[in-house]
Design an enzyme around this catalytic site. Structure first.
Site, PDB file in Angstrom:
ATOM      1  N   ASN A   8       0.839  -1.194   0.000  1.00  0.00           N
ATOM      2  CA  ASN A   8       0.000   0.000   0.000  1.00  0.00           C
ATOM      3  C   ASN A   8       0.879   1.252   0.000  1.00  0.00           C
ATOM      4  O   ASN A   8       0.388   2.355   0.205  1.00  0.00           O
ATOM      5  CB  ASN A   8      -0.930   0.015   1.220  1.00  0.00           C
ATOM      6  CG  ASN A   8      -2.210  -0.779   0.974  1.00  0.00           C
ATOM      7  OD1 ASN A   8      -2.753  -0.770  -0.128  1.00  0.00           O
ATOM      8  ND2 ASN A   8      -2.687  -1.468   2.004  1.00  0.00           N
ATOM      9  N   ASP A  68      10.959  -6.661  -2.219  1.00  0.00           N
ATOM     10  CA  ASP A  68      11.670  -6.165  -1.048  1.00  0.00           C
ATOM     11  C   ASP A  68      12.934  -5.511  -1.566  1.00  0.00           C
ATOM     12  O   ASP A  68      13.553  -5.985  -2.532  1.00  0.00           O
ATOM     13  CB  ASP A  68      11.989  -7.275  -0.053  1.00  0.00           C
ATOM     14  CG  ASP A  68      12.269  -6.718   1.340  1.00  0.00           C
ATOM     15  OD1 ASP A  68      11.863  -5.565   1.610  1.00  0.00           O
ATOM     16  OD2 ASP A  68      12.866  -7.423   2.174  1.00  0.00           O
ATOM     17  N   PHE A 162      12.022   9.088  -1.939  1.00  0.00           N
ATOM     18  CA  PHE A 162      11.708   8.687  -0.573  1.00  0.00           C
ATOM     19  C   PHE A 162      12.825   7.810  -0.048  1.00  0.00           C
ATOM     20  O   PHE A 162      13.770   7.485  -0.777  1.00  0.00           O
ATOM     21  CB  PHE A 162      10.358   7.949  -0.517  1.00  0.00           C
ATOM     22  CG  PHE A 162      10.305   6.670  -1.331  1.00  0.00           C
ATOM     23  CD1 PHE A 162      10.446   5.435  -0.722  1.00  0.00           C
ATOM     24  CD2 PHE A 162      10.110   6.706  -2.697  1.00  0.00           C
ATOM     25  CE1 PHE A 162      10.400   4.265  -1.463  1.00  0.00           C
ATOM     26  CE2 PHE A 162      10.045   5.541  -3.448  1.00  0.00           C
ATOM     27  CZ  PHE A 162      10.196   4.317  -2.825  1.00  0.00           C
ATOM     28  N   TYR A 164      16.121   6.506   1.328  1.00  0.00           N
ATOM     29  CA  TYR A 164      17.497   6.991   1.332  1.00  0.00           C
ATOM     30  C   TYR A 164      17.838   7.814   0.094  1.00  0.00           C
ATOM     31  O   TYR A 164      19.012   8.174  -0.102  1.00  0.00           O
ATOM     32  CB  TYR A 164      18.458   5.798   1.417  1.00  0.00           C
ATOM     33  CG  TYR A 164      18.367   4.992   2.690  1.00  0.00           C
ATOM     34  CD1 TYR A 164      19.143   5.295   3.807  1.00  0.00           C
ATOM     35  CD2 TYR A 164      17.505   3.900   2.777  1.00  0.00           C
ATOM     36  CE1 TYR A 164      19.064   4.541   4.976  1.00  0.00           C
ATOM     37  CE2 TYR A 164      17.408   3.135   3.935  1.00  0.00           C
ATOM     38  CZ  TYR A 164      18.193   3.458   5.027  1.00  0.00           C
ATOM     39  OH  TYR A 164      18.109   2.707   6.183  1.00  0.00           O
TER      40      TYR A 164
END
Length: 209
Positions: A8, A68, A162, A164
């Site tokens: 999300n 991921d 967003f 790093y």
């Protein structure tokens, strides 16, 4: 073709949808009514991606993919890696705290080499009307990886992006991800590279149907 992206995170959704374009309809977890706290307890990026994708398939029986991503810094032996989102501790994704800790850990170390790495796990049903379980041969499992090498700079630069992004400068560029903007980032980023592989694979599968 419709497929669920197990997130999300609006930043990720925007990036993925822009990269894939109109050829694939991407549904979020919210779109399918999933408000569960999906576990991410594996010790690797690959493990977390498969854990999330399998959870969605087991509970909703829909084609899906999960990703991921980790920042792997050479001087920190690959850290923060799988712990990138929660590097500073706590349950939330505190980007400012994560960047602050990373810069403190690196200190004056001149080895600033790093890379972003994204792993995407795909569970694709050959028949969209098939309600079978993951044990059947009609479920295809594929994994895709994207890597963006770069450098950790010593101070934040830029306000876009967003995570790093303000302290990561990709190789061959003199600006950070946060300065380059979404259009350029979506051509060269780790997620862009992994997603492009995903998109090419999905297009091939769509053409074969």
């Amino acid at each position: 073709m419709r497929i669920v992206f197990a997130t999300n995170n609006q930043h990720k959704l925007s990036e993925i949808r822009q990269i894939l374009g109109e050829q694939i309809e991407i549904l979020s977890l919210n779109d399918i009514g999933c408000h569960d706290d999906i576990p991410e307890t594996a010790p690797t990026l690959e493990g977390n991606a498969w854990q999330k994708a399998q959870y969605i398939y087991d509970h909703y029986h829909l084609s899906c993919f999960a990703d991921d991503t980790g920042l792997e810094v050479d001087a920190l032996n690959g850290a923060p890696g799988v712990f990138s989102a929660r590097y500073a501790g706590g349950e939330g994704h505190d980007s400012e705290a994560n960047m602050k800790k990373l810069l403190q850990e690196l200190g004056e170390n001149n080895n600033r080499k790093a890379r972003f790495r994204t792993v995407i796990a795909l569970l694709l049903k050959m028949d969209d009307n098939d309600d079978s379980t993951a044990a059947t041969p009609s479920l295809i499992r594929q994994q895709f990886e994207g890597i963006a090498p770069g450098t950790i700079i010593r101070e934040r630069r830029g306000t876009a992006g967003f995570g790093y992004d303000p302290i990561f400068q990709p190789d061959d560029y003199d600006q950070t991800f946060a300065q380059l903007g979404l259009d350029i980032k979506n051509q060269i980023s780790h997620r862009a590279k992994a997603t492009q592989k995903l998109a090419e694979y999905l297009k091939e599968m769509k053409d074969e149907k």
